[in-house]
Write a protein that holds these residues in place. Structure first.
Motif, short mmCIF file in Angstrom:
data_model
loop_
_atom_site.label_atom_id
_atom_site.label_comp_id
_atom_site.label_asym_id
_atom_site.label_seq_id
_atom_site.Cartn_x
_atom_site.Cartn_y
_atom_site.Cartn_z
N ALA A 436 0.81 -1.22 0.00
CA ALA A 436 0.00 0.00 0.00
C ALA A 436 0.85 1.28 0.00
CB ALA A 436 -0.93 0.00 1.20
N VAL A 437 1.84 1.35 0.88
CA VAL A 437 2.61 2.59 1.02
C VAL A 437 3.36 2.95 -0.27
CG1 VAL A 437 4.54 3.69 2.24
CG2 VAL A 437 2.78 2.45 3.53
N PRO A 438 4.13 2.03 -0.86
CA PRO A 438 4.83 2.41 -2.10
C PRO A 438 3.88 2.68 -3.27
CG PRO A 438 5.78 0.43 -1.15
CD PRO A 438 4.50 0.69 -0.43
N ALA A 439 2.78 1.94 -3.35
CA ALA A 439 1.84 2.16 -4.45
C ALA A 439 1.28 3.57 -4.41
CB ALA A 439 0.71 1.13 -4.39
N VAL A 440 0.80 3.99 -3.25
CA VAL A 440 0.22 5.33 -3.11
C VAL A 440 1.29 6.40 -3.28
CG1 VAL A 440 -0.95 6.90 -1.53
CG2 VAL A 440 -1.68 4.51 -1.66
N LEU A 441 2.44 6.20 -2.63
CA LEU A 441 3.50 7.20 -2.67
C LEU A 441 4.05 7.36 -4.09
CD1 LEU A 441 5.16 9.17 -1.01
CD2 LEU A 441 6.76 7.31 -0.48
N TYR A 442 4.25 6.25 -4.79
CA TYR A 442 4.78 6.34 -6.16
C TYR A 442 3.79 7.06 -7.07
CZ TYR A 442 6.94 5.01 -10.57
OH TYR A 442 7.53 5.04 -11.82
N TRP A 443 2.51 6.78 -6.90
CA TRP A 443 1.50 7.46 -7.70
C TRP A 443 1.51 8.96 -7.42
CZ3 TRP A 443 -3.00 10.13 -6.20
CH2 TRP A 443 -3.83 10.52 -7.26
N LEU A 444 1.65 9.33 -6.15
CA LEU A 444 1.65 10.75 -5.79
C LEU A 444 2.83 11.50 -6.39
CD1 LEU A 444 0.57 10.58 -2.03
CD2 LEU A 444 -0.76 11.53 -3.93
N VAL A 445 4.02 10.89 -6.39
CA VAL A 445 5.21 11.62 -6.82
C VAL A 445 5.46 11.53 -8.33
CG1 VAL A 445 6.30 11.31 -4.56
CG2 VAL A 445 6.81 9.69 -6.41
N THR A 446 4.75 10.64 -9.03
CA THR A 446 5.02 10.48 -10.47
C THR A 446 3.82 10.77 -11.36
OG1 THR A 446 4.49 8.10 -10.44
CG2 THR A 446 6.80 8.74 -10.05
#
Length: 476
Positions: A436-446
């Motif tokens: 969950a954390v990398p999926a959401v964070l990666y979407w937010l920053v890219t």
């Protein structure tokens, strides 16, 4: 033989060389999962305290959840025609992809070793050579099959699927002749942390296939339906693993302490004596050969992917290919010989460690491919550190690091337990955090960083650029 030995390695498979149907993914992954290590994984849930009923249910949930993530990776193969980890360069950079690759290579060596321990027991009994020579002999056979490559791997999957399925039916009947199924499932005492352990064991088993699953679908025609590839991969992997793990959970429940340390002996002992026992040792070795060839082949692909990112290499000659495969075999065999006496506990911790390492990678790869890039990659640029993807993509590497660190407070293993495990009743939910954390964070920053994404998938280098690259890059 020339038509059987694979010529491709990390390069794109041309459309003219594509063949097969999505059903091939079902037979391959069914055969790869109907084997003794999957049996041991299912047994682990019971050995570590989960009642058989809840263990089987938890394993099913884990196989379906983890298998769905793994099958999403498989669907990339026909579209890109590339090994799985090459596509990671679109997220991490041509050289930055070496960071998750380092952990992937550790995974392959670890799985090679764990498979060789169990198969070595079977080969040693079958040949009367003993466990250590059995491990070495099995490793040599694995290396030869991996060197031949893609065609023999799929052939092994088909053969192992048929032989092992029939054998597991027979073993299941023999097990239920020793113990009543209703008795094995009678205790419904529920522990949520232990139930999550069962889910995590199965999910980690499936997620660990993610870094190489597209290696075995990349020869399918580009027109192959992504949906068909997804469902046939999920179906074969989830069915094969759940079948094996259910048998393992029931065997551990029936055997009690007699299973630990005698996994192969107990399973073979269900068959009776004489010729049947010899056949069962052969089946155990055959099942392990299939998955160990996958691990060796995947390890070879990953090492080459990591090295080629720095060397600018696009292809690999037969001699170099053999050397890489030999290196994987030697390293895996050494680990197997060193760790064979403490296999069961070490393997459980190894599985959970893998889950920690690969869930952030899976999350980043899938979000980028399906959500950010929308399946549009520039394939030639994946080999060019000066191209649109660059050498290092620090946003993805940072998100990956955050995804790793975010899991540690929730991680429960033999050698480390995070501070938030006790407040959660001992439950290990690190893999959920790691998705969950990398999926959401990666979407937010890219999500707005899309300048490097082509309007459509680019398959080949334009002629003029190809001539320049041909003179600039070393030969494979």
């Amino acid at each position: 033989m020339a038509g059987v030995v694979e010529r491709r390695s990390i390069d794109v498979v041309p459309d003219a060389e594509r063949y097969g149907t999505a059903f091939s993914q079902f037979t391959l992954w069914l055969g790869a999962n109907l084997q003794i290590t999957a049996v041991v994984t299912g047994a682990l849930a019971v050995v570590f305290g989960v009642q058989a009923f809840w263990a089987i249910l938890g394993l099913l949930i884990g196989n379906l959840l983890g298998g769905a993530v793994m099958a999403l990776h498989s669907a990339q193969g026909p579209r890109l025609g590339l090994p799985q980890m090459i596509s990671s360069r679109a997220q991490f950079g041509v050289r930055g992809a070496a960071v998750p690759l380092a952990l992937v290579i550790v995974m392959y060596i670890g799985f090679f070793a764990s498979g060789s321990v169990l198969a070595g027991q079977a080969v040693g009994e079958l040949t009367h050579l003993g466990e250590t020579p059995g491990i070495v002999l099995f490793a040599l056979i694995t290396a030869v099959a991996a060197a031949v490559g893609y065609r023999v791997i799929h052939a092994l999957g088909r053969i192992a699927g048929l032989v092992c399925a029939a054998t597991f039916v027979y073993l299941g009947i023999r097990l239920l002749q020793r113990a009543e199924l209703t008795d094995l499932l009678a205790d419904r005492t529920f522990s949520f942390p232990l139930f999550l352990l069962a889910i995590s064991l199965a999910a980690s088993w499936q997620l660990a296939f993610g870094p190489y699953v597209a290696d075995y679908s990349r020869y399918l025609p580009r027109s192959t339906s992504a949906r068909a590839t997804f469902w046939w991969t999920l179906g074969g992997s989830a069915l094969g693993s759940q079948w094996s793990m259910t048998f393992g959970a029931l065997a551990a429940a029936a055997a009690g302490s007699g299973f630990v340390g005698n996994e192969v002996g107990y399973v073979v002992g269900l068959g009776g004596a004489g010729v049947v026992v010899s056949f069962l040792y052969f089946v155990i070795a055959l099942g392990k050969l299939t998955i160990n060839v996958l691990n060796t082949y995947g390890g070879f692909m990953s090492v080459v992917t990591g090295v080629s990112g720095f060397r600018g290499q696009r292809q690999l000659g037969p001699r170099a290919r053999a050397c890489y495969i030999a290196g994987i075999m030697v390293a895996g065999t050494a680990v197997a010989l060193l760790g064979k006496d403490s296999f069961l506990t070490s393997f459980k911790d190894f599985l959970l460690f893998l889950l920690t390492a690969f869930t952030p990678w899976s999350a980043i790869n899938l979000v980028d491919y399906y959500v950010i890039a929308k399946e549009r990659y520039d394939l030639p640029a994946l080999s060019d550190p000066h191209g649109r993807y660059g050498a290092w993509r620090w946003k993805a590497l940072t998100v990956y690091a955050v995804g790793l660190v975010a899991q540690f407070p929730f991680l429960a293993t033999h050698f480390y337990t995070g501070p938030l495990v006790d407040p959660l009743g001992g439950a290990d939910i690190s893999w959920l955090v790691g998705l969950a954390v990398p999926a959401v964070l990666y979407w937010l920053v890219t999500r707005r960083d899309t300048g490097h994404i082509p309007e459509r998938t680019i398959l080949t280098v334009p002629a003029a650029a190809a001539e320049q690259q041909e003179t600039a890059q070393p030969a494979g």
